[in-house]
Motif scaffolding. Structure first.
Motif, PDB file in Angstrom:
ATOM      1  N   HIS A 107       0.819  -1.205   0.000  1.00  0.00           N
ATOM      2  CA  HIS A 107       0.000   0.000   0.000  1.00  0.00           C
ATOM      3  C   HIS A 107       0.860   1.265   0.000  1.00  0.00           C
ATOM      4  N   SER A 108       1.961   1.263   0.724  1.00  0.00           N
ATOM      5  CA  SER A 108       2.876   2.405   0.671  1.00  0.00           C
ATOM      6  C   SER A 108       3.502   2.536  -0.714  1.00  0.00           C
ATOM      7  N   LEU A 109       3.882   1.409  -1.309  1.00  0.00           N
ATOM      8  CA  LEU A 109       4.511   1.438  -2.621  1.00  0.00           C
ATOM      9  C   LEU A 109       3.562   1.979  -3.683  1.00  0.00           C
ATOM     10  N   ALA A 110       2.257   1.784  -3.500  1.00  0.00           N
ATOM     11  CA  ALA A 110       1.289   2.281  -4.473  1.00  0.00           C
ATOM     12  C   ALA A 110       1.462   3.773  -4.706  1.00  0.00           C
ATOM     13  N   CYS A 111       1.826   4.516  -3.649  1.00  0.00           N
ATOM     14  CA  CYS A 111       2.076   5.952  -3.791  1.00  0.00           C
ATOM     15  C   CYS A 111       3.559   6.253  -3.992  1.00  0.00           C
ATOM     16  N   ALA A 112       4.427   5.535  -3.284  1.00  0.00           N
ATOM     17  CA  ALA A 112       5.868   5.795  -3.410  1.00  0.00           C
ATOM     18  C   ALA A 112       6.334   5.637  -4.851  1.00  0.00           C
ATOM     19  N   ALA A 113       5.727   4.711  -5.600  1.00  0.00           N
ATOM     20  CA  ALA A 113       6.130   4.458  -6.981  1.00  0.00           C
ATOM     21  C   ALA A 113       5.776   5.608  -7.914  1.00  0.00           C
ATOM     22  N   LEU A 114       5.018   6.600  -7.415  1.00  0.00           N
ATOM     23  CA  LEU A 114       4.745   7.800  -8.205  1.00  0.00           C
ATOM     24  C   LEU A 114       5.945   8.747  -8.217  1.00  0.00           C
ATOM     25  N   ALA A 115       6.882   8.556  -7.294  1.00  0.00           N
ATOM     26  CA  ALA A 115       8.076   9.395  -7.227  1.00  0.00           C
ATOM     27  C   ALA A 115       9.104   8.933  -8.254  1.00  0.00           C
ATOM     28  N   ALA A 128       0.877  16.621  -8.553  1.00  0.00           N
ATOM     29  CA  ALA A 128       2.189  17.230  -8.354  1.00  0.00           C
ATOM     30  C   ALA A 128       3.292  16.197  -8.555  1.00  0.00           C
ATOM     31  N   ARG A 129       4.403  16.627  -9.113  1.00  0.00           N
ATOM     32  CA  ARG A 129       5.542  15.742  -9.316  1.00  0.00           C
ATOM     33  C   ARG A 129       6.311  15.598  -8.008  1.00  0.00           C
ATOM     34  N   CYS A 130       6.718  14.383  -7.687  1.00  0.00           N
ATOM     35  CA  CYS A 130       7.543  14.123  -6.506  1.00  0.00           C
ATOM     36  C   CYS A 130       8.884  13.559  -6.956  1.00  0.00           C
ATOM     37  N   ALA A 131       9.967  14.226  -6.569  1.00  0.00           N
ATOM     38  CA  ALA A 131      11.290  13.794  -7.015  1.00  0.00           C
ATOM     39  C   ALA A 131      11.777  12.566  -6.249  1.00  0.00           C
ATOM     40  N   THR A 132      11.671  12.601  -4.929  1.00  0.00           N
ATOM     41  CA  THR A 132      12.196  11.499  -4.118  1.00  0.00           C
ATOM     42  C   THR A 132      11.242  11.183  -2.972  1.00  0.00           C
ATOM     43  N   VAL A 133      11.335   9.971  -2.488  1.00  0.00           N
ATOM     44  CA  VAL A 133      10.586   9.563  -1.308  1.00  0.00           C
ATOM     45  C   VAL A 133      11.440   8.608  -0.492  1.00  0.00           C
ATOM     46  N   SER A 134      11.454   8.815   0.804  1.00  0.00           N
ATOM     47  CA  SER A 134      12.084   7.888   1.741  1.00  0.00           C
ATOM     48  C   SER A 134      11.011   7.452   2.724  1.00  0.00           C
ATOM     49  N   TRP A 135      10.924   6.133   2.946  1.00  0.00           N
ATOM     50  CA  TRP A 135       9.819   5.627   3.759  1.00  0.00           C
ATOM     51  C   TRP A 135      10.210   4.329   4.446  1.00  0.00           C
ATOM     52  N   ARG A 136       9.798   4.199   5.700  1.00  0.00           N
ATOM     53  CA  ARG A 136      10.002   2.954   6.440  1.00  0.00           C
ATOM     54  C   ARG A 136       8.675   2.211   6.509  1.00  0.00           C
ATOM     55  N   VAL A 137       8.667   0.996   6.031  1.00  0.00           N
ATOM     56  CA  VAL A 137       7.449   0.188   6.003  1.00  0.00           C
ATOM     57  C   VAL A 137       7.070  -0.235   7.422  1.00  0.00           C
ATOM     58  N   ALA A 138       5.812  -0.074   7.767  1.00  0.00           N
ATOM     59  CA  ALA A 138       5.328  -0.453   9.089  1.00  0.00           C
ATOM     60  C   ALA A 138       5.391  -1.972   9.270  1.00  0.00           C
ATOM     61  N   CYS A 139       5.398  -2.395  10.536  1.00  0.00           N
ATOM     62  CA  CYS A 139       5.547  -3.818  10.847  1.00  0.00           C
ATOM     63  C   CYS A 139       4.345  -4.623  10.371  1.00  0.00           C
TER      64      CYS A 139
END
Length: 443
Positions: free
Chosen positions: A28-36, A222-233
């Motif tokens: 679910h996080s990757l669904a948005c992170a992959a837009l970066a 909006a364009r997103c250049a980078t994303v850093s994210w820690r996946v929840a447990c």
């Protein structure tokens, strides 16, 4: 794929185990992170489902690298493709691929699905409503024989109102709203914690989000250049290991880097008489050894905040083998959640009666369970279950068996767990091992 063998000498398990990143939380996080254009994700799991998502990611990014030791996933160098195809081999490995469709459509002129992404066989799981959600945002669809072809030339905002709070539908709607220029509104969405994680990831990317689940307003495009994210447990992993401890009349602690967010399962355990201690980022469940049994429980599973359907097989196993009295579990999400009990009946599972019904206009399956607090199963071949959680429940049933058990075909188990046999050994299980293992090729 291969089989898994488990044997335990019956001693109570006492251990503390850290939790990996979650299956749902990652997808679910990757669904948005992959837009970066570039991403760095930590605590990414390494099971079959996650590998399928990484393979799909490599279709639109030149650099996709995963370190299995640090659990870091990095992707960069996006490319524009005329066509991206999720072939039969890929769609057979992960239903979570639905979540990536909006991101894939932002990089490709068309996305082709050679069949519906597959998951657990736990009842009717139509995907036409996912396609309908995408159409609301301007996605065009057509079929070429058995291939679904999607294009998104006209991205537009949408108002999405769920009649029933679909988890995957919510993920798709949030990702599509983030990619579509303008203000989208999503109502009666799922409040599953991994959907909250997706929203938090979106905010970390700088996408304006107003409100909280179940109702959001997202200003996308909006364009997103980078994303850093820690996946929840992994919350379901936590439930799995806590169940293992209770089946052996022991005490297991699971730890994470953040809140575990399983309040309904904690409530269930306390109602059953287990001794539960919530430390915030750690959770301990201990068997009530002074009483020698758990109490019966009646609960209804459904879309969260109800008791999660993913926890139903573990609850049923505990109530069947460690409680005294009549329990009732009802599920209105997946009507084949109790199929694993059919595998256990030849091994001595008694007192589980299944029936179909209706709850507020939705079909239900109900298990009436006459618990046996000192239940013992016979060892042997437990067969195969086409469900991640049902497969895990079968393997855990070996903790209450009088000899070794074998779970046939670990494909579904490995879709949701990187290495559950190794985790059980860390708990102190006498022996848990894969008999054969043929890895699925991955990026």
């Amino acid at each position: 794929m291969g089989d898994v063998r488990l044997f335990h000498d019956g001693s109570p398990l006492h251990a503390t185990v850290p939790l990996p990143g979650g299956k749902h939380a990652f997808a679910h996080s990757l669904a948005c992170a992959a837009l970066a254009d570039e991403g760095n994700l930590q605590d990414v799991p390494d099971h079959v489902d996650a590998r399928a998502l990484r393979d799909a990611l490599s279709l639109v990014f030149d650099h996709v690298a995963y370190d299995s030791h640090s659990r870091h996933l990095r992707f960069s160098a996006p490319r524009t493709a005329r066509q991206v195809t999720l072939d039969e081999q890929l769609v057979s490995r992960s239903r979570s691929l639905f979540c990536l469709i909006p991101a894939l459509l932002t990089r490709a002129d068309e996305v082709r699905l050679a069949g519906a992404p597959q998951g657990c066989a736990i009842g009717s799981r139509p995907y036409d409503w996912y396609v309908a959600i995408l159409r609301q945002f301007g996605v065009q669809t057509r079929y070429e024989e058995k291939t679904l072809v999607l294009t998104w030339a006209d991205r537009r905002p949408a108002l999405v109102e769920f009649a029933y709070p679909s988890m995957t539908g919510t993920v798709i709607a949030i990702a599509a709203a983030a990619a579509a220029p303008g203000r989208s509104v999503i109502r009666n969405a799922s409040v599953e914690p991994s959907c909250d994680e997706q929203v938090a990831c979106l905010r970390a990317m700088g996408i304006p989000v107003a409100g909280t689940l179940p109702e959001l307003e997202i200003t996308g495009g909006a364009r997103c250049a980078t994303v850093s994210w820690r996946v929840a447990c992994d919350r379901i992993h936590a439930v799995t290991l806590l169940t293992a401890g209770l089946l052996t009349r022991g005490a297991v602690t699971v730890t994470s880097g953040g809140p575990l967010r399983v309040p309904r399962f904690v409530e269930f355990l306390r109602r059953a008489g287990a001794q539960v201690t919530d430390h915030g980022e750690a959770l301990t469940a201990a068997f009530p050894t002074d009483r020698g049994r758990l109490d019966p429980v009646e609960t209804a599973a459904g879309s969260e905040p109800l008791f999660s359907s993913d926890w139903v097989p573990f609850a049923a196993l505990l109530l069947s083998l460690r409680s005294h009295g009549k329990s009732v579990l009802t599920d209105d999400v997946f009507l084949d959640r109790f199929q694993f009990t059919d595998n256990l009946r030849p091994h001595g599972l008694r007192g589980v009666r299944l029936g179909r019904g209706d709850r507020k206009g939705r079909a239900t399956v109900t298990a009436e369970i006459d618990g046996t607090p000192a239940g013992v199963l016979t060892g042997g071949n437990l067969g195969h279950c086409p469900d991640i959680r049902g497969s895990a429940a079968l393997l855990l049933a070996g903790l209450a068996a009088d000899g070794p058990v074998v779970l046939e075909n670990d494909f579904h188990l490995r879709r949701g767990y990187t290495d559950l046999p190794a985790d059980l050994r860390r708990l102190g299980v006498t022996a848990a091992e894969a008999l054969t293992r043929n890895e699925v090729p991955h990026a």
